[in-house]
Design an enzyme around this catalytic site. Sequence first.
Site, PDB file in Angstrom:
ATOM      1  N   GLU A  38     174.821  80.035 105.520  1.00 59.66           N
ATOM      2  CA  GLU A  38     173.643  79.850 104.193  1.00 59.66           C
ATOM      3  C   GLU A  38     173.375  81.850 103.767  1.00 59.66           C
ATOM      4  OE1 GLU A  38     172.793  77.685 101.964  1.00 59.66           O
ATOM      5  OE2 GLU A  38     172.050  79.570 101.860  1.00 59.66           O
ATOM      6  N   CYS A  46     169.246  71.242  95.771  1.00 56.96           N
ATOM      7  CA  CYS A  46     168.334  69.529  96.511  1.00 56.96           C
ATOM      8  C   CYS A  46     167.232  69.341  96.738  1.00 56.96           C
ATOM      9  CB  CYS A  46     169.013  68.616  96.140  1.00 56.96           C
ATOM     10  SG  CYS A  46     169.043  67.163  96.562  1.00 56.96           S
ATOM     11  N   CYS A  51     166.261  68.557  93.455  1.00 60.53           N
ATOM     12  CA  CYS A  51     165.699  67.271  93.279  1.00 60.53           C
ATOM     13  C   CYS A  51     164.626  66.659  94.111  1.00 60.53           C
ATOM     14  CB  CYS A  51     166.878  66.643  94.044  1.00 60.53           C
ATOM     15  SG  CYS A  51     168.769  67.034  93.529  1.00 60.53           S
ATOM     16  N   LYS A  54     161.471  67.844  93.687  1.00 61.24           N
ATOM     17  CA  LYS A  54     160.769  67.352  91.727  1.00 61.24           C
ATOM     18  C   LYS A  54     159.999  65.884  91.852  1.00 61.24           C
ATOM     19  CE  LYS A  54     163.596  65.703  89.861  1.00 61.24           C
ATOM     20  NZ  LYS A  54     164.781  65.478  89.224  1.00 61.24           N
ATOM     21  N   LYS A  55     161.131  65.335  92.510  1.00 60.61           N
ATOM     22  CA  LYS A  55     160.886  63.837  92.378  1.00 60.61           C
ATOM     23  C   LYS A  55     158.937  63.537  93.048  1.00 60.61           C
ATOM     24  CE  LYS A  55     162.178  59.702  91.595  1.00 60.61           C
ATOM     25  NZ  LYS A  55     162.506  57.971  92.666  1.00 60.61           N
ATOM     26  N   ALA A 119     178.012  85.729 102.928  1.00 61.19           N
ATOM     27  CA  ALA A 119     179.353  85.809 102.672  1.00 61.19           C
ATOM     28  C   ALA A 119     179.790  86.221 101.853  1.00 61.19           C
ATOM     29  CB  ALA A 119     179.802  84.258 103.462  1.00 61.19           C
ATOM     30  N   GLY A 186     166.437  70.740  78.413  1.00 60.70           N
ATOM     31  CA  GLY A 186     167.641  70.074  79.258  1.00 60.70           C
ATOM     32  C   GLY A 186     166.732  69.743  79.994  1.00 60.70           C
ATOM     33  N   TYR A 187     167.429  68.721  81.194  1.00 62.02           N
ATOM     34  CA  TYR A 187     167.113  68.501  82.734  1.00 62.02           C
ATOM     35  C   TYR A 187     165.593  68.965  83.155  1.00 62.02           C
ATOM     36  CZ  TYR A 187     171.165  65.342  83.414  1.00 62.02           C
ATOM     37  OH  TYR A 187     172.335  64.455  83.864  1.00 62.02           O
ATOM     38  N   VAL A 190     162.423  69.136  80.181  1.00 62.56           N
ATOM     39  CA  VAL A 190     162.009  67.979  79.467  1.00 62.56           C
ATOM     40  C   VAL A 190     161.674  67.162  80.814  1.00 62.56           C
ATOM     41  CG1 VAL A 190     162.591  65.682  78.927  1.00 62.56           C
ATOM     42  CG2 VAL A 190     163.478  66.891  78.461  1.00 62.56           C
ATOM     43  N   GLU A 191     161.691  67.523  82.508  1.00 60.44           N
ATOM     44  CA  GLU A 191     161.199  66.493  83.370  1.00 60.44           C
ATOM     45  C   GLU A 191     160.074  68.059  83.295  1.00 60.44           C
ATOM     46  OE1 GLU A 191     163.891  66.826  87.103  1.00 60.44           O
ATOM     47  OE2 GLU A 191     164.833  64.943  85.698  1.00 60.44           O
ATOM     48  N   ASP A 313     178.326  72.647  92.356  1.00 64.46           N
ATOM     49  CA  ASP A 313     177.448  73.159  91.168  1.00 64.46           C
ATOM     50  C   ASP A 313     178.321  75.074  90.682  1.00 64.46           C
ATOM     51  OD1 ASP A 313     175.975  71.815  91.204  1.00 64.46           O
ATOM     52  OD2 ASP A 313     174.272  72.851  90.990  1.00 64.46           O
ATOM     53  N   THR A 321     174.104  66.016  92.439  1.00 64.46           N
ATOM     54  CA  THR A 321     173.651  66.525  94.121  1.00 64.46           C
ATOM     55  C   THR A 321     174.488  65.267  94.152  1.00 64.46           C
ATOM     56  OG1 THR A 321     172.333  66.450  94.332  1.00 64.46           O
ATOM     57  CG2 THR A 321     173.016  65.682  96.189  1.00 64.46           C
ATOM     58  N   ARG A 329     183.317  65.410 100.312  1.00 67.68           N
ATOM     59  CA  ARG A 329     183.691  64.203 101.206  1.00 67.68           C
ATOM     60  C   ARG A 329     185.050  64.377 101.098  1.00 67.68           C
ATOM     61  NH1 ARG A 329     178.690  59.946 101.856  1.00 67.68           N
ATOM     62  NH2 ARG A 329     177.414  61.742 102.370  1.00 67.68           N
ATOM     63  N   HIS A 455     163.032  37.413  85.189  1.00 65.37           N
ATOM     64  CA  HIS A 455     162.282  37.421  84.606  1.00 65.37           C
ATOM     65  C   HIS A 455     160.431  37.158  85.226  1.00 65.37           C
ATOM     66  CE1 HIS A 455     160.039  36.067  80.188  1.00 65.37           C
ATOM     67  NE2 HIS A 455     159.337  35.366  81.201  1.00 65.37           N
ATOM     68  N   GLU A 460     165.977  41.945  82.350  1.00 63.17           N
ATOM     69  CA  GLU A 460     166.453  41.545  81.965  1.00 63.17           C
ATOM     70  C   GLU A 460     167.321  41.496  80.416  1.00 63.17           C
ATOM     71  OE1 GLU A 460     163.918  37.628  81.077  1.00 63.17           O
ATOM     72  OE2 GLU A 460     162.250  38.869  81.315  1.00 63.17           O
TER      73      GLU A 460
HETATM   74  P1  NDP Z   1     170.740  72.376  81.365  1.00 57.93           P
HETATM   75  O1  NDP Z   1     172.373  72.509  81.390  1.00 57.93           O
HETATM   76  O2  NDP Z   1     170.490  70.819  81.756  1.00 57.93           O
HETATM   77  O3  NDP Z   1     170.253  72.310  80.076  1.00 57.93           O
HETATM   78  C1  NDP Z   1     170.020  73.547  79.566  1.00 57.93           C
HETATM   79  C2  NDP Z   1     169.049  73.872  78.281  1.00 57.93           C
HETATM   80  O4  NDP Z   1     168.807  75.200  77.993  1.00 57.93           O
HETATM   81  C3  NDP Z   1     169.759  73.077  77.069  1.00 57.93           C
HETATM   82  O5  NDP Z   1     168.649  72.604  76.132  1.00 57.93           O
HETATM   83  C4  NDP Z   1     170.390  74.001  75.704  1.00 57.93           C
HETATM   84  O6  NDP Z   1     169.952  73.932  74.755  1.00 57.93           O
HETATM   85  C5  NDP Z   1     168.961  75.272  76.196  1.00 57.93           C
HETATM   86  N1  NDP Z   1     169.196  76.605  76.248  1.00 57.93           N
HETATM   87  C6  NDP Z   1     170.252  77.105  76.866  1.00 57.93           C
HETATM   88  N2  NDP Z   1     170.338  78.465  76.098  1.00 57.93           N
HETATM   89  C7  NDP Z   1     168.725  78.381  75.541  1.00 57.93           C
HETATM   90  C8  NDP Z   1     168.905  79.771  74.363  1.00 57.93           C
HETATM   91  N3  NDP Z   1     169.594  80.877  74.510  1.00 57.93           N
HETATM   92  N4  NDP Z   1     167.535  79.782  73.477  1.00 57.93           N
HETATM   93  C9  NDP Z   1     167.169  78.414  73.916  1.00 57.93           C
HETATM   94  N5  NDP Z   1     167.754  77.822  74.674  1.00 57.93           N
HETATM   95  C10 NDP Z   1     168.709  77.489  75.151  1.00 57.93           C
HETATM   96  O7  NDP Z   1     170.269  73.056  82.625  1.00 57.93           O
HETATM   97  P2  NDP Z   1     169.050  72.329  83.117  1.00 57.93           P
HETATM   98  O8  NDP Z   1     168.858  73.944  83.607  1.00 57.93           O
HETATM   99  O9  NDP Z   1     167.830  71.406  82.299  1.00 57.93           O
HETATM  100  O10 NDP Z   1     169.196  72.365  84.771  1.00 57.93           O
HETATM  101  C11 NDP Z   1     170.545  73.009  85.263  1.00 57.93           C
HETATM  102  C12 NDP Z   1     171.399  70.959  85.580  1.00 57.93           C
HETATM  103  O11 NDP Z   1     170.378  70.722  86.954  1.00 57.93           O
HETATM  104  C13 NDP Z   1     171.544  70.076  84.449  1.00 57.93           C
HETATM  105  O12 NDP Z   1     172.424  70.262  83.492  1.00 57.93           O
HETATM  106  C14 NDP Z   1     171.099  69.126  85.593  1.00 57.93           C
HETATM  107  O13 NDP Z   1     172.755  69.490  85.769  1.00 57.93           O
HETATM  108  C15 NDP Z   1     170.815  69.315  86.967  1.00 57.93           C
HETATM  109  N6  NDP Z   1     169.684  68.493  87.271  1.00 57.93           N
HETATM  110  C16 NDP Z   1     169.574  67.173  87.361  1.00 57.93           C
HETATM  111  C17 NDP Z   1     168.605  67.020  87.333  1.00 57.93           C
HETATM  112  C18 NDP Z   1     168.934  65.121  87.514  1.00 57.93           C
HETATM  113  O14 NDP Z   1     169.566  64.493  87.671  1.00 57.93           O
HETATM  114  N7  NDP Z   1     167.319  64.425  87.169  1.00 57.93           N
HETATM  115  C19 NDP Z   1     167.475  67.224  87.380  1.00 57.93           C
HETATM  116  C20 NDP Z   1     167.001  68.876  87.202  1.00 57.93           C
HETATM  117  C21 NDP Z   1     168.379  69.634  86.769  1.00 57.93           C
HETATM  118  P3  NDP Z   1     171.339  73.470  74.072  1.00 57.93           P
HETATM  119  O15 NDP Z   1     171.483  71.805  74.239  1.00 57.93           O
HETATM  120  O16 NDP Z   1     171.116  74.346  72.029  1.00 57.93           O
HETATM  121  O17 NDP Z   1     172.462  74.490  74.093  1.00 57.93           O
END
Ligand code: NDP
Length: 471
Positions: A38, A46, A51, A54-55, A119, A186-187, A190-191, A313, A321, A329, A455, A460
């Site tokens: 590493e 994670c 994760c 973040k959590k 590595a 993406g994830y 939003v988070e 990944d 994760t 495993r 309830h 439910e």
């Molecule tokens: P995601 O793959 O989830 O989302 C990527 C986002 O970036 C999409 O909305 C995409 O839009 C947008 N995007 C890509 N290229 C551009 C661009 N040139 N201009 C504007 N927007 C763009 O990636 P994340 O980085 O959010 O997360 C990576 C991964 O990590 C996730 O997919 C998930 O698997 C993992 N993760 C899991 C979490 C959890 O389990 N709670 C929390 C955080 C990460 P479009 O849809 O239009 O392509």
Amino acid sequence: MEQSVKAHYDFLVIGAGSGAMGASRRAAMFGKKVAMIENKVIGGTCVNVGCVPKKVMFNLASFLEDAHVISDYGVKGLDKLELDFGHFKRQRDAYIKRLNGIYSTNVKNAGIDYIEGFARFTSPKEVEVVKGQDQPIERYSADHILIASGSTPEEGTFEGREHCWVSDDIFKMEELPKSAVVLGGGYIAVEMSQILQAFGVKTTLLIRDVPLRQVDSEVVDNLVENMKKLGLDVKLKTPFTKVTKDQDSGLISVHTTTNEVFEAEKVLLAMGRPPCVRGLGLENAGVEVLPSGFVKVDENHFTNVPGVYAIGDVTNHEQLTPVAIKAGRILAEYLFNGRTDLQMNYANIPTAIFSHPPIGYVGLSEQQAIAKYGADNIKTYKSKFTNMFYSLAAEDKKKLGTLFKLICLKTDDGQEKVIGSHAIGRGVDEMMQLVAVSINMGATKRDFDRTIAIHPTASEEYVLMDPKLYF
Ligand code: NDP
């Protein structure tokens, strides 16, 4: 001078993240001689920059959001809450350090050699490890080598990308900015946009089209509504073109194709996570990568080179994760315990997105189900309601929407097989695990209907979606 091979292993694992841990500890359990290499911190994304921290941030953000509602229950003083972010960061970092320690102990107790350094394959059976400028390069060989090097935040190629943060930087942040723009849908976007907003950072979320494409579109509509209620400035269908920085004020501007400019103290780029393959010397081993850059593997995580494998990944599978751990495993069971019958099941993987309130889903969305089976073969049940938690909330804007959906495939016997559930609401991050168990067991809608409700809970609603069965 050419160094001789320092040690030979049964199993050499590149990386010390979740997948690498899963694979190497299981291999060690079977008495194999194992090493992990590493170049960053033990635990991988994670534990260190994903994760886990973040959590912890989500927990705090949820508390701050809930405080606005609890004040309507009659608790005084909650409007004067003040976040000591420095204190929070120190506590969070100390927790992560404790976890790093636990991981190190686990590795040591398992008898795994932990090698620090970067590595690089020199051949299919050998890697060299670069440890530091003044230190000699070490060489290791192995019968089996696993690539579990993970992923890294996309850094983009657009003008002004050097002014942007990526998610790793969020965890280094010593103090909160006054304002932020988050790019992506993406994830992470939003988070993090909701966490920052809850922490009191004036946040704009710029999405080039719509957020969370893989999630049911009605659930996503609900998410966007909730985001707006919480004061997040969320802009859909707003692609950005470039980022500039005003040298005097230090403020960063995001320019969009809609000719708008969004200015903030910090800009966070959250546009996916490409695989960590740069510098690994995959070409020296002859390991094939896909056009997307991910390592190409078969259903058993074997690459095209005998004795070289990849999980997590760095492969083109869900970047989650638990997916990496399970794949690791299973690989170790397959290679070292004769369990060639085992194979990773990538169907119906449950997941949660820690929005406010969270989203959880497993299986197909209504749109995906219709595209796959045709509208005539799909029946969707849903429940849209206001969680009882908000019953005493004085204003509508505090009442965040809840939506549960069960997506069913019609069957000849009328039982209707559940093929997906997508939901948003308080607690769905916890509920979805067991919904996934029932779907993986082949549950039908009638199985849900037959089950007695608990309830008063939100969950439910899962067993009360069919009014004609209320008796
Ligand atoms: P995601 O793959 O989830 O989302 C990527 C986002 O970036 C999409 O909305 C995409 O839009 C947008 N995007 C890509 N290229 C551009 C661009 N040139 N201009 C504007 N927007 C763009 O990636 P994340 O980085 O959010 O997360 C990576 C991964 O990590 C996730 O997919 C998930 O698997 C993992 N993760 C899991 C979490 C959890 O389990 N709670 C929390 C955080 C990460 P479009 O849809 O239009 O392509």
